[in-house]
Design a protein around this motif. Sequence first.
Motif, PDB file in Angstrom:
ATOM      1  N   GLN A   1      46.072 106.280  24.951  1.00 55.76           N
ATOM      2  CA  GLN A   1      44.729 106.521  24.426  1.00 55.76           C
ATOM      3  C   GLN A   1      43.748 105.516  25.014  1.00 55.76           C
ATOM      4  O   GLN A   1      44.065 104.329  25.163  1.00 55.76           O
ATOM      5  CB  GLN A   1      44.730 106.417  22.903  1.00 55.76           C
ATOM      6  N   MET A   2      42.548 105.998  25.309  1.00 52.80           N
ATOM      7  CA  MET A   2      41.524 105.156  25.911  1.00 52.80           C
ATOM      8  C   MET A   2      40.747 104.405  24.836  1.00 52.80           C
ATOM      9  O   MET A   2      39.694 104.830  24.358  1.00 52.80           O
ATOM     10  CB  MET A   2      40.583 106.009  26.765  1.00 52.80           C
ATOM     11  N   TYR A   3      41.327 103.309  24.420  1.00 58.36           N
ATOM     12  CA  TYR A   3      40.662 102.294  23.605  1.00 58.36           C
ATOM     13  C   TYR A   3      41.401 101.006  23.874  1.00 58.36           C
ATOM     14  O   TYR A   3      42.488 101.012  24.486  1.00 58.36           O
ATOM     15  CB  TYR A   3      40.632 102.667  22.122  1.00 58.36           C
ATOM     16  N   ALA A   4      40.848  99.864  23.462  1.00 58.84           N
ATOM     17  CA  ALA A   4      41.409  98.577  23.875  1.00 58.84           C
ATOM     18  C   ALA A   4      42.883  98.451  23.539  1.00 58.84           C
ATOM     19  O   ALA A   4      43.715  98.107  24.391  1.00 58.84           O
ATOM     20  CB  ALA A   4      40.611  97.440  23.235  1.00 58.84           C
ATOM     21  N   GLY A   5      43.251  98.752  22.287  1.00 63.49           N
ATOM     22  CA  GLY A   5      44.638  98.626  21.878  1.00 63.49           C
ATOM     23  C   GLY A   5      45.543  99.646  22.544  1.00 63.49           C
ATOM     24  O   GLY A   5      46.709  99.357  22.836  1.00 63.49           O
ATOM     25  N   GLY A   6      45.032 100.847  22.792  1.00 60.72           N
ATOM     26  CA  GLY A   6      45.832 101.881  23.424  1.00 60.72           C
ATOM     27  C   GLY A   6      46.201 101.527  24.851  1.00 60.72           C
ATOM     28  O   GLY A   6      47.339 101.743  25.291  1.00 60.72           O
ATOM     29  N   ILE A   7      45.255 100.980  25.604  1.00 64.24           N
ATOM     30  CA  ILE A   7      45.533 100.580  26.980  1.00 64.24           C
ATOM     31  C   ILE A   7      46.381  99.311  27.005  1.00 64.24           C
ATOM     32  O   ILE A   7      47.232  99.133  27.881  1.00 64.24           O
ATOM     33  CB  ILE A   7      44.221 100.377  27.755  1.00 64.24           C
ATOM     34  N   ALA A   8      46.193  98.437  26.020  1.00 70.46           N
ATOM     35  CA  ALA A   8      47.017  97.221  25.953  1.00 70.46           C
ATOM     36  C   ALA A   8      48.497  97.562  25.792  1.00 70.46           C
ATOM     37  O   ALA A   8      49.370  96.836  26.277  1.00 70.46           O
ATOM     38  CB  ALA A   8      46.553  96.328  24.806  1.00 70.46           C
ATOM     39  N   LYS A   9      48.780  98.671  25.123  1.00 67.99           N
ATOM     40  CA  LYS A   9      50.176  99.063  24.910  1.00 67.99           C
ATOM     41  C   LYS A   9      50.900  99.370  26.214  1.00 67.99           C
ATOM     42  O   LYS A   9      52.132  99.299  26.267  1.00 67.99           O
ATOM     43  CB  LYS A   9      50.239 100.285  23.986  1.00 67.99           C
ATOM     44  N   VAL A  10      50.158  99.738  27.255  1.00 67.63           N
ATOM     45  CA  VAL A  10      50.795 100.019  28.539  1.00 67.63           C
ATOM     46  C   VAL A  10      50.561  98.897  29.542  1.00 67.63           C
ATOM     47  O   VAL A  10      50.790  99.061  30.744  1.00 67.63           O
ATOM     48  CB  VAL A  10      50.329 101.375  29.115  1.00 67.63           C
ATOM     49  N   GLY A  11      50.076  97.752  29.045  1.00 63.64           N
ATOM     50  CA  GLY A  11      50.123  96.548  29.851  1.00 63.64           C
ATOM     51  C   GLY A  11      48.877  96.084  30.549  1.00 63.64           C
ATOM     52  O   GLY A  11      48.940  95.176  31.375  1.00 63.64           O
ATOM     53  N   THR A  12      47.713  96.636  30.215  1.00 60.99           N
ATOM     54  CA  THR A  12      46.497  96.127  30.835  1.00 60.99           C
ATOM     55  C   THR A  12      45.335  96.235  29.854  1.00 60.99           C
ATOM     56  O   THR A  12      45.547  96.319  28.638  1.00 60.99           O
ATOM     57  CB  THR A  12      46.201  96.850  32.164  1.00 60.99           C
ATOM     58  N   ARG A  13      44.097  96.231  30.368  1.00 60.27           N
ATOM     59  CA  ARG A  13      42.909  96.196  29.523  1.00 60.27           C
ATOM     60  C   ARG A  13      42.059  97.449  29.734  1.00 60.27           C
ATOM     61  O   ARG A  13      42.081  98.050  30.801  1.00 60.27           O
ATOM     62  CB  ARG A  13      42.065  94.964  29.834  1.00 60.27           C
TER      63      ARG A  13
END
Length: 451
Positions: free
Chosen positions: A318-330
Amino acid sequence: MTLTSFGPANRIQRSAETHPLTWRLRDDGEAVWLDEYQAKNGYAAARKAFADMAGDDIVQTVKDSGLKGRGGAGFPTGVKWGLMPKDESINIRYLLCNADEMEPNTWKDRMLMEQLPHLLIEGMLISARALKTYRGYIFLRGEYTTAAKHLNRAVEEAKAAGLLGKNILGSGFDFELFVHTGAGRYICGEETALINSLEGRRANPRSKPPFPAAVGVWGKPTCVNNVETLCNVPAIIADGVDWYKSLARDGSEDMGTKLMGFSGKVKNPGLWELPFGVTGRELFEDYAGGMRDGYKLKCWQPGGAGTGFLLPEHLDAQMYAGGIAKVGTRMGTGLAMAVDDSVNMVSLLRNMEEFFSRESCGFCTPCRDGLPWSVKLLRALENGEGQAGDIETLLGLVGFLGPGKTFCAHAPGAVEPLGSAIKYFRPEFEAGIAPTSAVVPPLAKPIVVGA
């Protein structure tokens, strides 16, 4: 590159209820000037804020909305506003709009300033009322000449209508707004480097604390917000916190909508206002149309050159900060770039690191010396002249230049794509090592305090 919020085949039906940033856009791409903007309910939020809300009420409303900074860092806007001093005897305060949009692959603020200049002015006017700032500056990337022209015209229109200047809307509140074009440095995107540049100094980041809310422009309390951030303020004030929060998809921890886009060899490169929480796959396939015929997606960056590379299987994030963090980036700026299967990752990273190395302010040693070192090693690997140990040295640099190791966030952002590229495409880097190369001791691993 299309600077619109339309989806393919008119997929998006924009309205004030679902697209607070872009519903006023004209179909012909021309700027929306004052008369048309007011006919589309423009400045109604400002009138409401001035007539019915105290400054602290505006700050609390923005805090409750969950609005976060849209420049890449994602700091909660209301919290940042709350850091400004409460002492009303401090009568000189500043509001700065960070419009120094120099992140490669990012052009969202440009669209807002060129086509909806009054939306930014209204956002700054409401923010100034909340923060009790008497003067504002739009610090604009110097290359954005059309945006400068349109913003200056819109400022003059607002002045003539009594929406800027003295005694705005009969409230007794004064606010002057100026457009200041920068001299073309990426580092000015860092708020204290921006402040130094505005003051006529070298654009180096400042040591913090003190933070700009306490000691900013010319030593006075200052708040710095991104263009897109400020453009969200009028809709929040006009339509309320609950409505704003309802715009985001289920599962998203970020509220509202976001300007997102895709560049690269996709069929429909562009920019769209979408709710936080859409997946990367929706953005890539439904809006960008997937890859052009004859090309295959190799990897992608979710939000500008300073974010790590992701693989095609990560598109379901998902395109939000936490969603992208889950796959290792920002999440970064939210404007993604597709890399096709014809691109050599070593060459791509050499090009990126040359940019970041050139744009370093040179203030701290790891960034000043580490980034040119990475360029030297990448250039050797690109030419098939790399030595055994070069990849380990590059990984060592990624560690030495990571978060908390440098004076500002420039170097960590510069090496994040490098680290991810080696992680996913190491064989391409290994292919650049000369067969007869000597073994060179790799850079020592960085010392981790407390390890």
